[in-house]
Write an enzyme that holds these catalytic residues in place. Sequence first.
Site, PDB file in Angstrom:
ATOM      1  N   HIS A  99      46.616  16.163 -41.649  1.00  0.00           N
ATOM      2  CA  HIS A  99      47.978  15.907 -42.130  1.00  0.00           C
ATOM      3  C   HIS A  99      48.126  16.668 -43.446  1.00  0.00           C
ATOM      4  O   HIS A  99      47.129  16.846 -44.168  1.00  0.00           O
ATOM      5  CB  HIS A  99      48.207  14.428 -42.471  1.00  0.00           C
ATOM      6  CG  HIS A  99      47.939  13.444 -41.383  1.00  0.00           C
ATOM      7  ND1 HIS A  99      46.689  12.994 -41.067  1.00  0.00           N
ATOM      8  CD2 HIS A  99      48.793  12.792 -40.558  1.00  0.00           C
ATOM      9  CE1 HIS A  99      46.772  12.111 -40.087  1.00  0.00           C
ATOM     10  NE2 HIS A  99      48.036  11.964 -39.750  1.00  0.00           N
ATOM     11  N   ASP A 102      46.423  15.084 -46.396  1.00  0.00           N
ATOM     12  CA  ASP A 102      44.950  14.988 -46.375  1.00  0.00           C
ATOM     13  C   ASP A 102      44.337  16.126 -47.168  1.00  0.00           C
ATOM     14  O   ASP A 102      43.255  15.983 -47.737  1.00  0.00           O
ATOM     15  CB  ASP A 102      44.385  15.124 -44.949  1.00  0.00           C
ATOM     16  CG  ASP A 102      44.970  14.131 -43.987  1.00  0.00           C
ATOM     17  OD1 ASP A 102      45.369  13.043 -44.427  1.00  0.00           O
ATOM     18  OD2 ASP A 102      45.031  14.454 -42.771  1.00  0.00           O
TER      19      ASP A 102
HETATM   20  C1  XLS Z   1      47.374   6.800 -36.210  1.00  0.00           C
HETATM   21  C2  XLS Z   1      47.324   8.092 -35.532  1.00  0.00           C
HETATM   22  C3  XLS Z   1      47.247   9.286 -36.458  1.00  0.00           C
HETATM   23  C4  XLS Z   1      47.627  10.525 -35.711  1.00  0.00           C
HETATM   24  C5  XLS Z   1      48.032  11.656 -36.582  1.00  0.00           C
HETATM   25  O1  XLS Z   1      47.211   5.763 -35.612  1.00  0.00           O
HETATM   26  O2  XLS Z   1      46.290   8.088 -34.609  1.00  0.00           O
HETATM   27  O3  XLS Z   1      45.983   9.386 -37.016  1.00  0.00           O
HETATM   28  O4  XLS Z   1      46.614  10.948 -34.877  1.00  0.00           O
HETATM   29  O5  XLS Z   1      49.084  11.335 -37.403  1.00  0.00           O
END
Ligand code: XLS
Length: 441
Positions: A99, A102
């Site tokens: 993201h 991150d």
């Molecule tokens: C959250 C999601 C997230 C997505 C990406 O539950 O799994 O991590 O994979 O935003």
Amino acid sequence: MTWFESVNKIKYEGAQSKNPLAFKFYNPNELVNGQTMEEYLRFGVAYWHTFTQDLSDPFGAGTAIRPWDKFTGMDQAKARVEASFEFFDKLGVKYFCFHDVDIAPEGDTLRESNKNVDTIVAMMKDYMKDSGVKLLWNTANNFTHPRFVHGAASASDANVYAYAAAKVKKGLEVAKELGAENYVFWGGREGYETLLNTDLKLEQDNLGRFFHMAVDYAKELDFDGQFLIEPKPKEPTTHQYDYDSQSAHAFLLNYGLEKHFKLNIEANHATLAGHTFEHELRYARTNGILGSVDANQGDPLLGWDTDEFPTDLYSTTLAMYEVIKNGGLGKGGLNFDAKVRRGSFEPEDLFYAHVAGMDSFAVGYKVASKMIEDNVFEDILADRYSTYNEGIGLDIVSGNTDFKKLEAHALDLGEIKQKSGRLELIKATINQYLLQVTAEK
Ligand code: XLS
Ligand code: NI
Ligand code: NI
């Protein structure tokens, strides 16, 4: 400079190895169905779980020991990039996902945040070039910051909607710059808590418009990555709009988006929806929208997204059956959207966890391949549905009948002889394959 001093390159040593930092089943160069495991499985590391988060939970502070945490701000972000590429290299993983938040700290304005992202993206681009590691997908985090308290692309405030759009616009530019193979939309806070203050129709229409604008902008950028929606039924909102594959599919069809999107199926989201992982994969596959996988597992005793590393061989086998039947994942991959437990706080645990996940999917892959080679499930289905191959059954599946003809067939049938479903026999057969394949040298 090394960030994981105690760990060397992880190698395949086979099922008998006692070395915890070796693969027992994942042999990157082994050919299965004419492709190497590495080419086929396309493992990805989730940046947020592995390098960014600190293992805090709602009841306690972070426990993770991460050497790069001696820095803060942009210095920490840069150290993370160094550490992450060392990690990918030592683990032998060729893809990663992130993201926006991150990889770089947010500034006071979006303009500043974007500048931070640009610095890190430039650095990553060099590391990617040198290492051959690729970006499986990136995404915008439109859920953590308090501004997204009422959603992002389904927000009650148009200013928030615009902010969310600007972040996705930037995300697409980053995807283009780094050659991402996919771009993911997990619906973060796209959903609602209560209808008492929610205009459901307006929110869903706005979400549909948002996706269309994303498609248009990707075209303008000449970004040819695959768009993926990641369904999840609840958490953080009570009613997430992309509940499961079937409802996400209905949404895509409803808003004329079905040509532009596939799904990113996450195991733990399936279980939260009251489905099995393989159900979600099967629905997506048979409807031509299986794009990628967030490979993790949930805790059946808990009702939230625990994002555990996948170790359940039964589940990885049935998941890989769907992947193989899909003809592989194309641009997608098996991204470990998984975090080590709060008690597994040492840097080495990050390696043990990924090795466990990679070995589990390698086993699933080999077992499912063997079962497909032997037509195990195909024969079961062929036998179970055999009445559709001739007579009235053939008329039904070829659309050659109507209620009057069906009635004429049924009226004098008498008792219909039923066949056993043989579920216990089938499960025992799967066990037999699992034990045989894992016993092979
Ligand atoms: C959250 C999601 C997230 C997505 C990406 O539950 O799994 O991590 O994979 O935003
Ligand atoms: Ni996910
Ligand atoms: Ni999740």
